[in-house]
Design a protein around this motif. Sequence first.
Motif, PDB file in Angstrom:
ATOM      1  N   LYS A 137       8.634   1.751 -19.577  1.00 57.48           N
ATOM      2  CA  LYS A 137       7.197   1.525 -19.644  1.00 57.48           C
ATOM      3  C   LYS A 137       6.569   1.916 -18.311  1.00 57.48           C
ATOM      4  N   LEU A 138       5.405   2.499 -18.372  1.00 58.35           N
ATOM      5  CA  LEU A 138       4.695   2.912 -17.163  1.00 58.35           C
ATOM      6  C   LEU A 138       4.168   1.666 -16.447  1.00 58.35           C
ATOM      7  N   PRO A 139       4.668   1.379 -15.238  1.00 59.12           N
ATOM      8  CA  PRO A 139       4.231   0.164 -14.535  1.00 59.12           C
ATOM      9  C   PRO A 139       2.995   0.426 -13.684  1.00 59.12           C
ATOM     10  N   ARG A 140       2.289  -0.646 -13.339  1.00 53.15           N
ATOM     11  CA  ARG A 140       1.139  -0.536 -12.456  1.00 53.15           C
ATOM     12  C   ARG A 140       1.576   0.021 -11.100  1.00 53.15           C
ATOM     13  N   GLY A 141       0.770   0.901 -10.566  1.00 53.30           N
ATOM     14  CA  GLY A 141       1.048   1.466  -9.257  1.00 53.30           C
ATOM     15  C   GLY A 141       1.979   2.654  -9.249  1.00 53.30           C
ATOM     16  N   ALA A 142       2.478   3.063 -10.419  1.00 55.86           N
ATOM     17  CA  ALA A 142       3.443   4.166 -10.468  1.00 55.86           C
ATOM     18  C   ALA A 142       2.733   5.520 -10.476  1.00 55.86           C
ATOM     19  N   LEU A 143       1.964   5.767  -9.426  1.00 54.52           N
ATOM     20  CA  LEU A 143       1.306   7.060  -9.252  1.00 54.52           C
ATOM     21  C   LEU A 143       1.264   7.377  -7.767  1.00 54.52           C
ATOM     22  N   ALA A 144       1.230   8.664  -7.450  1.00 53.67           N
ATOM     23  CA  ALA A 144       1.211   9.076  -6.051  1.00 53.67           C
ATOM     24  C   ALA A 144      -0.176   8.947  -5.448  1.00 53.67           C
ATOM     25  N   GLY A 145      -1.192   8.992  -6.295  1.00 56.49           N
ATOM     26  CA  GLY A 145      -2.567   8.905  -5.799  1.00 56.49           C
ATOM     27  C   GLY A 145      -3.526   9.412  -6.849  1.00 56.49           C
ATOM     28  N   ASN A 146      -4.747   9.718  -6.410  1.00 60.43           N
ATOM     29  CA  ASN A 146      -5.776  10.227  -7.310  1.00 60.43           C
ATOM     30  C   ASN A 146      -6.504  11.383  -6.649  1.00 60.43           C
ATOM     31  N   ARG A 147      -6.872  12.348  -7.465  1.00 62.46           N
ATOM     32  CA  ARG A 147      -7.647  13.508  -7.011  1.00 62.46           C
ATOM     33  C   ARG A 147      -9.078  13.354  -7.536  1.00 62.46           C
ATOM     34  N   PHE A 148     -10.052  13.450  -6.645  1.00 63.60           N
ATOM     35  CA  PHE A 148     -11.451  13.238  -6.997  1.00 63.60           C
ATOM     36  C   PHE A 148     -12.252  14.523  -6.823  1.00 63.60           C
ATOM     37  N   VAL A 149     -13.174  14.759  -7.743  1.00 67.27           N
ATOM     38  CA  VAL A 149     -14.196  15.796  -7.599  1.00 67.27           C
ATOM     39  C   VAL A 149     -15.532  15.110  -7.875  1.00 67.27           C
ATOM     40  N   ARG A 193      -7.413   2.586  16.454  1.00 63.31           N
ATOM     41  CA  ARG A 193      -6.655   2.736  17.688  1.00 63.31           C
ATOM     42  C   ARG A 193      -5.605   1.660  17.922  1.00 63.31           C
ATOM     43  N   GLY A 194      -5.682   0.546  17.243  1.00 67.06           N
ATOM     44  CA  GLY A 194      -4.674  -0.478  17.414  1.00 67.06           C
ATOM     45  C   GLY A 194      -4.951  -1.384  18.601  1.00 67.06           C
ATOM     46  N   LEU A 195      -4.324  -2.579  18.562  1.00 65.85           N
ATOM     47  CA  LEU A 195      -4.503  -3.596  19.592  1.00 65.85           C
ATOM     48  C   LEU A 195      -3.147  -4.131  20.041  1.00 65.85           C
ATOM     49  N   GLU A 196      -3.155  -4.880  21.126  1.00 63.86           N
ATOM     50  CA  GLU A 196      -1.936  -5.561  21.541  1.00 63.86           C
ATOM     51  C   GLU A 196      -1.514  -6.528  20.429  1.00 63.86           C
ATOM     52  N   GLY A 197      -0.250  -6.493  20.062  1.00 62.44           N
ATOM     53  CA  GLY A 197       0.246  -7.344  18.987  1.00 62.44           C
ATOM     54  C   GLY A 197       0.068  -6.763  17.604  1.00 62.44           C
ATOM     55  N   GLU A 198      -0.218  -5.463  17.543  1.00 63.05           N
ATOM     56  CA  GLU A 198      -0.496  -4.786  16.271  1.00 63.05           C
ATOM     57  C   GLU A 198       0.740  -4.723  15.389  1.00 63.05           C
ATOM     58  N   VAL A 199       0.512  -4.859  14.090  1.00 64.06           N
ATOM     59  CA  VAL A 199       1.526  -4.557  13.078  1.00 64.06           C
ATOM     60  C   VAL A 199       1.172  -3.201  12.499  1.00 64.06           C
ATOM     61  N   TRP A 200       2.116  -2.278  12.549  1.00 65.39           N
ATOM     62  CA  TRP A 200       1.863  -0.895  12.134  1.00 65.39           C
ATOM     63  C   TRP A 200       2.371  -0.661  10.720  1.00 65.39           C
ATOM     64  N   MET A 201       1.643   0.141   9.970  1.00 64.19           N
ATOM     65  CA  MET A 201       2.045   0.510   8.613  1.00 64.19           C
ATOM     66  C   MET A 201       2.314   2.007   8.555  1.00 64.19           C
ATOM     67  N   LEU A 202       3.441   2.366   7.940  1.00 59.86           N
ATOM     68  CA  LEU A 202       3.793   3.772   7.783  1.00 59.86           C
ATOM     69  C   LEU A 202       2.876   4.428   6.757  1.00 59.86           C
ATOM     70  N   ASP A 203       2.416   5.623   7.047  1.00 62.12           N
ATOM     71  CA  ASP A 203       1.526   6.341   6.142  1.00 62.12           C
ATOM     72  C   ASP A 203       2.215   6.593   4.808  1.00 62.12           C
ATOM     73  N   GLY A 204       1.495   6.362   3.716  1.00 57.59           N
ATOM     74  CA  GLY A 204       2.024   6.609   2.384  1.00 57.59           C
ATOM     75  C   GLY A 204       3.086   5.623   1.952  1.00 57.59           C
ATOM     76  N   SER A 205       3.130   4.471   2.584  1.00 53.83           N
ATOM     77  CA  SER A 205       4.191   3.500   2.318  1.00 53.83           C
ATOM     78  C   SER A 205       3.642   2.101   2.526  1.00 53.83           C
ATOM     79  N   ARG A 206       4.364   1.111   2.036  1.00 55.10           N
ATOM     80  CA  ARG A 206       4.030  -0.283   2.306  1.00 55.10           C
ATOM     81  C   ARG A 206       4.887  -0.855   3.425  1.00 55.10           C
ATOM     82  N   SER A 207       5.692  -0.020   4.029  1.00 48.40           N
ATOM     83  CA  SER A 207       6.591  -0.467   5.095  1.00 48.40           C
ATOM     84  C   SER A 207       5.806  -0.721   6.375  1.00 48.40           C
ATOM     85  N   VAL A 208       6.139  -1.813   7.049  1.00 49.04           N
ATOM     86  CA  VAL A 208       5.485  -2.165   8.306  1.00 49.04           C
ATOM     87  C   VAL A 208       6.532  -2.417   9.379  1.00 49.04           C
TER      88      VAL A 208
END
Length: 344
Positions: free
Chosen positions: A119-131, A216-231
């Motif tokens: 079954k197609l689950p929620r979130g199972a897409l790479a993104g959306n293309r808009f015009v 630009r980020g701050l001291e104590g920042e939590v960083w997120m990888l682009d295109g991912s939910r990994s921090v």
Amino acid sequence: MSEAELPRAHGAPALSARFRASPEDFRVEEIDGFEASGSGEHLLLTVEKRGMNTAFAAKRIAQWAGVQEAAIGYAGLKDRHALTRQRFSVHLPKRVAPDLSALQSSDLSVLKSEWHAKKLPRGALAGNRFVLTLREVAGDRDAAVERLRAIAARGVPNYFGEQRFGRDGGNVAEALAMFAGRRVRREQRSLLLSAARSELFNRVLATRVADGSWERGLEGEVWMLDGSRSVFGPEPWSDELAARLATFDIHPSGPLWGAGGLRSAAVARQLEEAGLADETALALRAGLEKAGLKQERRALRLRPQALRWDWRSEDVLEFQFELPAGAYATVVLRELGEIANAAA
């Protein structure tokens, strides 16, 4: 916070315009996150629909297939006032597909059908293309183009869009009432929890936009990888972090509220706590924690990909771009100018 209260990152609006004068002015196409397996009990349908939201389309597909709505899967929700392409899955254990021509109509057409194993689950897409097509554009054209270039280069604040908050932003008030004891339907509960979380995130991001630290980020920042939910982080500032931030490999992040301690530290944490310390925010925080949600993070910065634009006439601007799943085209529009929704 209402949409009008959210600060813009790129300054005053560069133009004014109307959009969604017709569904064709807001075209959205899902970017698939995977290819069909070619076998299995789920029929994957790629459909194009006009003036129809995802839930209504799912109900029509269920009626066509003679199955319960629970047998229909889809990766993302799409607006009604648009021309959209997206995939649905239909669970057909006997692996016999009904006549596809019976599903075709003036506002829904099937572009492709394939068998798949799940079954197609929620979130199972790479993104959306808009015009998107803006009409009755007023303002300095050079300023508008400069703003588009700035958006392409720097991105925009990754706010949750107005769609999350319901008509006139009422979902947050409904969430507060639910947390105070009002009973709601199960499907509405999920919607209101999302609205409460989104409200808190937008408040933190608004504070970061106001002080310029959203990119630009701050001291104590939590960083997120682009295109991912990994921090990762916090960790000391370094040339390596600076280079990764400049190339959009990582982004500063903000909290999606839930139970557990904030991962951020130092200045970043102080700002997050201070921005969520008023009575309304505290009530939303407590409700989300009691509901069992856990602390998560979301990137503060969003950069549209493949951004292009074309002046169709003196007062008609068409532009297109791609966004990752979970991001909102309306927040890109908002950084460009004052855009009135003709479908509202």
